[in-house]
Design an enzyme around this catalytic site. Structure first.
Site, short mmCIF file in Angstrom:
data_model
loop_
_atom_site.label_atom_id
_atom_site.label_comp_id
_atom_site.label_asym_id
_atom_site.label_seq_id
_atom_site.Cartn_x
_atom_site.Cartn_y
_atom_site.Cartn_z
CB CYS A 1 -32.97 56.18 -41.08
SG CYS A 1 -32.80 57.94 -40.75
CB CYS B 1 -31.84 59.19 -44.79
SG CYS B 1 -31.00 57.85 -43.94
CB CYS C 1 -28.70 60.91 -41.54
SG CYS C 1 -30.48 60.72 -41.56
CB CYS D 1 -28.78 57.85 -39.39
SG CYS D 1 -29.43 56.99 -40.80
N GLY E 1 -3.54 45.97 -29.95
CA GLY E 1 -4.40 45.60 -28.84
C GLY E 1 -3.73 45.73 -27.48
#
Lengths: 256, 283
Positions: free
Chosen positions: B238, B241, B269, B263, B29
């Site tokens: 979606c 899909c 997808c 997606c 970080g």
């Protein structure tokens, strides 16, 4: 009784110029100390040295911390000093813009110190912020407005609320009423006097306005050219000034 | 391939970047400054990500680039071609086949595995930047762990919108220490940052910073006790899909208000469609 703040031999030089020289005093809990003097007399330098914004060349600033008793704040580590700066200390700037975040709402400004010491409950933060806006006579409906939409007097009161929300024990004020018109000044002083008395705050107030110290301060120091020329109880210094400069200062006030 | 050194950058530069990456991995970080190079593309197109990718690529790697989840947009295609030409590495669009994935604004839906490296393109690495413009001050705030200001931003969100409206680049705290900007990924992806098996590297070219998350790092999204973090997405399946758990793009499909949700991860997808899943808008 241990003094809350014990200042010993503080000196600050800017090259060959003297900022302030050999200032010593004790401040006891609940006491308000005024520092007066003309422009350039070293009042603000002294205040900044005490509040840790400037590093003095000599001297000690001993603060009676809650956890470890009296400690020299100048030899503390920076994280400790900054922690003091957002818990036990407060600093009210002359210009509210220096002490506020202008892009953040009034509530956010008041809440910042709470969040800085670990408060993580939105509802509590907001309630405290609203409560404090009320105490400094700002309408609670303006909690989401930005300080840019506030008048000068309101900004100054908001700055005071933001500083006092964490219940500090020592407040540094640098000309808190400077730049405000007289009626607003009077209300602000009234408010400050109430808060100082209610919360039992100790305060150090730098000003060139003798009326401010007459109303707020228990004790008074008069500075000239970086030196303290006279110190004592406020009424004593103002009513019976001994030093030539104090006499000049007192006699310069216009009587209306 | 003789015109360029392997993966465009010279070896000394790659060495310098690898040092920054190692330091970043050692201090999760923490933003490590590095001497970012001019790349043959404009700032904002992923110069940081490209430099990090160049430094970690080996000739045996398989490389994938995604841009907002898609493998076939300009940014993704250009960067993929760039490394095909300068490094000659294999490229792919299949998430599980790739060993190095450079990404802009998304984490793939398919969980990544050990041995994979995910490289993020970062525009502004400093999460505190919009609240505190001074670099000297933000550095001090990081070193002293003074992160109250980050919550002021979330407070402002709630007071203005009634909920935390920050929906991308949502700040996180890494291993209880550094507050980090996860790059502009949607906050839907934030829970995937933590405890991930793959190495995550973040490169900011213009701002000259690299930071990193080693595998299985604890990453917590900041929030309030009474306004907890929520990984939000559009509330639809979606259209292609039928997936109900993937992050969706909203597409306007005609000028009479028709729209569909698909997606954003094209590889995910397509793989689902090949496996026989069908959404309501699929042809």
């Amino acid at each position: 009784m241990t003094p809350l703040l014990s200042v010993q031999g503080i000196s600050k030089r800017y090259g060959i110029h003297i900022g302030c020289a050999d200032v010593s005093f004790d401040l006891y809990p609940g006491e308000v100390m005024g520092i007066v003097g003309e422009s350039g007399s070293g009042k603000s330098t002294l205040l900044n040295c005490l509040a840790g914004h400037l590093a003095p060349d000599e001297g000690q600033v001993i603060f009676d911390t809650r956890a470890d008793g009296p400690r020299d704040t100048l030899t503390m580590s920076e994280p400790e000093r900054r922690m003091l700066g957002r818990t036990d200390w407060a600093f009210v700037h002359q210009h509210a813009r220096d002490g506020l975040r202008m892009g953040v709402s009034a509530g956010g400004n008041v809440g910042e110190r709470l969040m800085a010491v670990g408060e993580r409950h939105y509802g509590n933060i907001r309630n405290k912020a609203t409560d404090w806006l009320g105490r400094v006579e700002i309408d609670a409906a303006r909690v989401d407005d930005r300080p840019t939409t506030f008048s000068g007097g309101m900004q100054q009161r908001l700055q005071i609320a933001r500083n006092l929300v964490t219940g500090p024990r020592l407040v540094f004020m640098d000309e808190p009423t400077g730049g405000l018109d007289v009626s607003v000044q009077a209300r602000l002083l009234d408010l400050l006097r109430g808060l100082v008395r209610d919360m039992g705050l100790s305060a150090i107030i730098v000003t060139h306005d003798l009326a401010v110290v007459r109303l707020l301060a228990d004790r008074l120091m008069v500075m000239k050219s970086g030196h303290v020329v006279e110190a004592g109880l406020t009424d004593q210094v103002l009513d019976d000034p001994q030093h030539a400069y104090s006499q000049l200062l007192v006699s310069s006030v216009l009587q209306v | 391939m003789t015109d360029y050194n392997f993966a465009y950058l010279d070896e000394q530069t790659k060495r310098m970047i690898r040092r920054a990456i190692l330091k970043g991995l050692a201090i999760p970080g923490y933003q490590v400054p590095f001497a970012s190079r001019e790349m043959p593309m404009p700032y904002g197109w992923g110069t940081g990500g490209v430099q990090v990718s160049a430094a970690v690529l080996t000739p045996e790697d398989t490389f994938k680039v995604i841009d907002q989840g898609a493998d076939d947009t300009t940014n993704a295609v250009s960067i993929r071609t760039f490394f095909e030409r300068t490094a000659g590495v294999e490229t792919t669009t299949t998430t599980c086949d790739a060993s190095v994935i450079q990404t802009r604004h998304r984490i793939p839906e398919e969980p990544l595995s050990e041995g994979q490296i995910l490289v993020y393109q970062v525009p502004i690495p400093e999460p505190l930047r919009f609240l505190e413009p001074r670099e000297s001050e933000t550095r001090k705030m990081h070193s002293l762990e003074e992160y109250g200001l980050m919550h002021v931003k979330l407070y402002e969100d709630i007071s203005r919108h009634g909920h935390i409206a920050t929906s991308y680049a949502y700040p996180v705290k890494v291993e209880g220490r550094y507050v980090m900007d996860p790059s502009p990924i949607p906050k839907f992806d934030n829970p995937k940052l933590g405890d991930m098996a793959a190495i995550q590297l973040f490169g900011a070219g213009r701002e000259q910073r690299i930071y990193a998350l080693p595998p299985y790092t604890q990453v917590v999204s900041l929030d309030f006790e009474d306004h907890p973090f929520e990984a939000s997405k559009a509330d639809h399946p979606c259209g292609m899909c039928g997936a109900i758990d993937s992050y969706l793009d909203e597409l306007i499909i005609d000028d009479t208000g028709g729209r569909m949700f698909v997606c954003s991860d094209t590889d995910f997808c397509e793989a689902r469609q090949l496996a026989g899943h069908k959404g309501k808008d699929a042809a």
